[in-house]
Design a protein around this motif. Structure first.
Motif, PDB file in Angstrom:
ATOM      1  N   THR A   1       0.841  -1.204   0.000  1.00 30.24           N
ATOM      2  CA  THR A   1       0.000   0.000   0.000  1.00 30.24           C
ATOM      3  C   THR A   1       0.879   1.259   0.000  1.00 30.24           C
ATOM      4  N   SER A   2       0.220   2.422  -0.081  1.00 31.89           N
ATOM      5  CA  SER A   2       0.979   3.682  -0.080  1.00 31.89           C
ATOM      6  C   SER A   2       1.642   3.932   1.265  1.00 31.89           C
ATOM      7  N   GLY A   3       1.158   3.276   2.304  1.00 29.21           N
ATOM      8  CA  GLY A   3       1.740   3.450   3.641  1.00 29.21           C
ATOM      9  C   GLY A   3       1.058   4.537   4.465  1.00 29.21           C
ATOM     10  N   VAL A   4       0.105   5.266   3.874  1.00 27.14           N
ATOM     11  CA  VAL A   4      -0.535   6.346   4.639  1.00 27.14           C
ATOM     12  C   VAL A   4      -1.368   5.756   5.789  1.00 27.14           C
ATOM     13  N   ALA A   5      -2.166   4.714   5.494  1.00 31.28           N
ATOM     14  CA  ALA A   5      -2.971   4.102   6.567  1.00 31.28           C
ATOM     15  C   ALA A   5      -2.060   3.502   7.631  1.00 31.28           C
ATOM     16  N   ALA A   6      -0.953   2.901   7.199  1.00 31.45           N
ATOM     17  CA  ALA A   6      -0.012   2.303   8.159  1.00 31.45           C
ATOM     18  C   ALA A   6       0.557   3.384   9.075  1.00 31.45           C
ATOM     19  N   LEU A   7       0.916   4.513   8.489  1.00 28.95           N
ATOM     20  CA  LEU A   7       1.494   5.610   9.281  1.00 28.95           C
ATOM     21  C   LEU A   7       0.468   6.148  10.280  1.00 28.95           C
ATOM     22  N   ILE A   8      -0.768   6.286   9.804  1.00 31.75           N
ATOM     23  CA  ILE A   8      -1.826   6.839  10.664  1.00 31.75           C
ATOM     24  C   ILE A   8      -2.165   5.852  11.779  1.00 31.75           C
ATOM     25  N   GLU A   9      -2.267   4.576  11.442  1.00 27.46           N
ATOM     26  CA  GLU A   9      -2.564   3.579  12.496  1.00 27.46           C
ATOM     27  C   GLU A   9      -1.426   3.509  13.506  1.00 27.46           C
ATOM     28  N   PHE A  10      -0.202   3.537  13.010  1.00 28.08           N
ATOM     29  CA  PHE A  10       0.940   3.457  13.928  1.00 28.08           C
ATOM     30  C   PHE A  10       0.941   4.665  14.869  1.00 28.08           C
ATOM     31  N   SER A  11       0.726   5.850  14.291  1.00 28.36           N
ATOM     32  CA  SER A  11       0.727   7.087  15.107  1.00 28.36           C
ATOM     33  C   SER A  11      -0.356   7.026  16.164  1.00 28.36           C
ATOM     34  N   ALA A  12      -1.542   6.586  15.733  1.00 29.74           N
ATOM     35  CA  ALA A  12      -2.692   6.612  16.644  1.00 29.74           C
ATOM     36  C   ALA A  12      -2.673   5.424  17.598  1.00 29.74           C
ATOM     37  N   ASP A  13      -1.719   4.530  17.412  1.00 31.82           N
ATOM     38  CA  ASP A  13      -1.607   3.368  18.291  1.00 31.82           C
ATOM     39  C   ASP A  13      -0.407   3.582  19.222  1.00 31.82           C
ATOM     40  N   HIS A  14       0.777   3.246  18.767  1.00 35.13           N
ATOM     41  CA  HIS A  14       1.950   3.297  19.656  1.00 35.13           C
ATOM     42  C   HIS A  14       2.303   4.717  20.090  1.00 35.13           C
ATOM     43  N   ASN A  15       2.252   5.651  19.149  1.00 35.85           N
ATOM     44  CA  ASN A  15       2.645   7.010  19.526  1.00 35.85           C
ATOM     45  C   ASN A  15       1.643   7.617  20.505  1.00 35.85           C
ATOM     46  N   MET A  16       0.359   7.336  20.281  1.00 36.00           N
ATOM     47  CA  MET A  16      -0.639   7.905  21.198  1.00 36.00           C
ATOM     48  C   MET A  16      -0.488   7.300  22.595  1.00 36.00           C
ATOM     49  N   LYS A  17      -0.280   5.978  22.656  1.00 34.57           N
ATOM     50  CA  LYS A  17      -0.151   5.345  23.978  1.00 34.57           C
ATOM     51  C   LYS A  17       1.080   5.865  24.701  1.00 34.57           C
ATOM     52  N   GLY A  18       2.165   6.069  23.957  1.00 33.76           N
ATOM     53  CA  GLY A  18       3.368   6.640  24.573  1.00 33.76           C
ATOM     54  C   GLY A  18       3.101   8.057  25.054  1.00 33.76           C
ATOM     55  N   ALA A  19       2.500   8.862  24.191  1.00 31.72           N
ATOM     56  CA  ALA A  19       2.254  10.276  24.531  1.00 31.72           C
ATOM     57  C   ALA A  19       1.387  10.410  25.778  1.00 31.72           C
ATOM     58  N   ALA A  20       0.508   9.432  25.998  1.00 33.68           N
ATOM     59  CA  ALA A  20      -0.367   9.494  27.177  1.00 33.68           C
ATOM     60  C   ALA A  20       0.449   9.474  28.472  1.00 33.68           C
ATOM     61  N   MET A  21       1.689   9.019  28.406  1.00 30.86           N
ATOM     62  CA  MET A  21       2.541   8.906  29.601  1.00 30.86           C
ATOM     63  C   MET A  21       3.515  10.075  29.727  1.00 30.86           C
ATOM     64  N   LEU A  22       3.368  11.077  28.872  1.00 31.67           N
ATOM     65  CA  LEU A  22       4.343  12.176  28.871  1.00 31.67           C
ATOM     66  C   LEU A  22       4.439  12.873  30.227  1.00 31.67           C
ATOM     67  N   ALA A  23       3.287  13.300  30.754  1.00 32.37           N
ATOM     68  CA  ALA A  23       3.318  14.043  32.022  1.00 32.37           C
ATOM     69  C   ALA A  23       3.824  13.170  33.161  1.00 32.37           C
ATOM     70  N   ASP A  24       3.419  11.886  33.173  1.00 31.00           N
ATOM     71  CA  ASP A  24       3.851  10.983  34.253  1.00 31.00           C
ATOM     72  C   ASP A  24       5.373  10.822  34.249  1.00 31.00           C
ATOM     73  N   THR A  25       5.930  10.696  33.035  1.00 27.98           N
ATOM     74  CA  THR A  25       7.382  10.511  32.919  1.00 27.98           C
ATOM     75  C   THR A  25       8.111  11.795  33.303  1.00 27.98           C
ATOM     76  N   MET A  26       7.477  12.919  33.017  1.00 28.21           N
ATOM     77  CA  MET A  26       8.093  14.211  33.338  1.00 28.21           C
ATOM     78  C   MET A  26       8.054  14.461  34.849  1.00 28.21           C
ATOM     79  N   LEU A  27       6.914  14.107  35.471  1.00 29.12           N
ATOM     80  CA  LEU A  27       6.754  14.380  36.906  1.00 29.12           C
ATOM     81  C   LEU A  27       7.523  13.393  37.769  1.00 29.12           C
ATOM     82  N   HIS A  28       7.631  12.158  37.291  1.00 30.61           N
ATOM     83  CA  HIS A  28       8.308  11.115  38.086  1.00 30.61           C
ATOM     84  C   HIS A  28       9.392  10.473  37.230  1.00 30.61           C
ATOM     85  N   PRO A  29      10.416  11.250  36.882  1.00 33.02           N
ATOM     86  CA  PRO A  29      11.405  10.713  35.935  1.00 33.02           C
ATOM     87  C   PRO A  29      12.212   9.567  36.531  1.00 33.02           C
TER      88      PRO A  29
END
Ligand SMILES: C[S@@+](CC[C@H](N)C(=O)[O-])C[C@H]1O[C@@H](n2cnc3c(N)ncnc32)[C@H](O)[C@@H]1O
Length: 426
Positions: A180-208
């Motif tokens: 495929t063109s990879g656009v759906a793959a990029l969007i799914e990856f972003s909205a999956d792994h990147n989103m789950k990681g980003a959800a922990m940003l403040a926790d990692t910052m506050l309790h490094p």
């Protein structure tokens, strides 16, 4: 009477009006209509090519920046901030829709669309839930709600089309993104792994914790995302990522890679090393236009396997003439290629902390000849503050144009991708 607020609104509106005039005059001169938001994206439509003309690209950027700033200026600040805090719903719904192949089901249904119960049938998912998430997306101009609970693709949703019959996608889930063109793959990856990681940003910052990134906290692992992706049980995710990287090219102008460096000026037989090259799709695009270049694609083991397949499919002549080599190489170890004309790092530097990047670069410097060039393809994080131009350019070519006031000088929302990318693998 104070009129600063009104004057700012008008100035933003004027930027939008002027940009619309520019876009309309380009389309009028070509006697073509601007592609509609309601119709699926058709890359073969000549009207699409006009969107990449410098005039239209510049005008589009101004509209994106001005429209977002205009909304921020007039909207209730509480409502605006709340919307921002809940933007994850857009991301979550988009991934959910893509995972159950809604875009392909709707492509087959045509412009009249399909009722949510029929869209949900092949994936045996809850039609009421699906209708709610598609409505949320349609509210953000992704999909079109034709009549209540009946949805169709629009210009935005259709870019997730993997181009295969939906039946094939449902039957062979593991190969959904292959070819495929990879656009759906990029969007799914972003909205999956990147989103789950980003959800922990403040926790990692506050309790490094030493060496812990948001990704590590989200996935309860001390491995880097790359080692995690290369675990045998994560092969689907790893391949989805590598294919998604091919889709990332859509974020750049089509010929940016050819304009950014004088590839044609390199003598025939010069060696281009694509360090951490993924499938090598960028060096492949360069080799297509510069067939005299020898290419070495370096990456981790499984990615190199996929790279060989990708090159055999997309540039077999380079493989047959042995003008491309595939090398499993860890860029934290000494660089084995000692006759490189160019070491290229695309989207590598932003992945790592400064001390790690210094290690990667030291290995390249140790292997470099005096004539070897380093090409780093990444994004520059312009400040959102307007600063006076000192006229001094520390790195040649590094000075960037600024957006006209009262826009944010870095074009604000128009350049959101740059700032998102900076944080994705942090
Ligand atoms: C963001 S991707 C960029 C891929 C490619 N340059 C592109 O622009 O599409 C980062 C790449 O670095 C590779 N990588 C991660 N750690 C690596 C290491 N230690 N040695 C070599 N490659 C590595 C990953 O497998 C992945 O392909």
């Amino acid at each position: 009477m104070r009129s600063i607020g009104i004057s700012t609104l008008r100035r933003l509106a004027n930027i939008i009006n002027e940009a619309i005039d520019q876009i309309e005059s380009v389309y009028a001169a070509a006697d073509m209509p601007l592609p509609s938001l309601d119709a699926p994206f058709n890359p073969a439509d000549p009207a699409e090519a006009l969107l990449q003309s410098p005039t239209v690209e510049g005008a589009t950027l101004n509209i994106m920046a001005a429209a977002a700033q205009l909304s921020a200026t007039v909207a209730s600040p509480v409502v605006f901030a709340l919307h921002a805090s809940q933007a994850f719903h857009i991301s979550a719904c988009l991934r959910a829709a893509s995972e159950v192949n809604v875009v392909e089901v709707l492509r087959e249904a045509g412009p009249d669309g399909l009722h949510a119960s029929e869209i949900a049938a092949p994936s045996k998912t809850d039609p009421v839930l699906l209708a709610r998430l598609l409505r949320l997306l349609a509210t953000h101009n992704i999909f079109r709600e034709v009549t209540p609970n009946v949805f169709a693709n629009n210009r935005i949703s259709s870019v997730l089309d993997k181009g295969k019959p939906s039946k094939v996608l449902f039957e062979n889930r593991d190969a959904r993104h292959t070819g495929t063109s990879g656009v759906a793959a990029l969007i799914e990856f972003s909205a999956d792994h990147n989103m789950k990681g980003a959800a922990m940003l403040a926790d990692t910052m506050l309790h490094p914790k030493e060496g812990e990134l948001p990704f590590n906290r989200a996935y309860r692992t001390s491995e880097s995302i790359w080692d995690w992706l290369h675990r045998p049980e994560n092969v689907y995710q790893m391949q989805r990522f590598a294919i998604g990287m091919q889709g990332s090219i859509a974020l750049e102008s089509t010929d940016a890679i050819h304009k950014g460096f004088d590839w044609g000026g390199l003598p025939t037989g010069s060696v281009l090393v694509d360090v951490g090259g993924g499938t090598g799709h960028i060096s492949l695009a360069i080799a297509q236009k510069n067939p005299g270049l020898r290419v070495v694609v370096q990456d981790m083991e499984d990615t190199i396997k996929d790279s060989k397949i990708y090159w055999r499919e997309h540039l077999p002549s380079h493989v047959e003439s042995q003008m491309v080599d595939f090398q499993v190489h860890d860029f934290y170890t000494p660089q084995p290629i000692l006759n490189a004309a160019v070491f290229m790092l695309r989207w590598i530097v932003h992945d790592w902390s400064d001390d790690r990047v210094v290690k990667i670069l030291r290995h390249l410097r140790d292997a470099a000849q005096p004539t070897t060039k380093l090409v780093v393809i990444d994004m520059i994080l312009e400040s959102a503050a307007r600063v006076l131009d000192s006229g001094e350019e520390v790195i040649p070519g590094s000075a960037r144009p600024s957006a006209p006031a009262p826009l944010l000088p870095n074009w604000g929302a128009g350049k959101a991708a740059v700032y998102n990318l900076d944080l994705v693998v942090s």
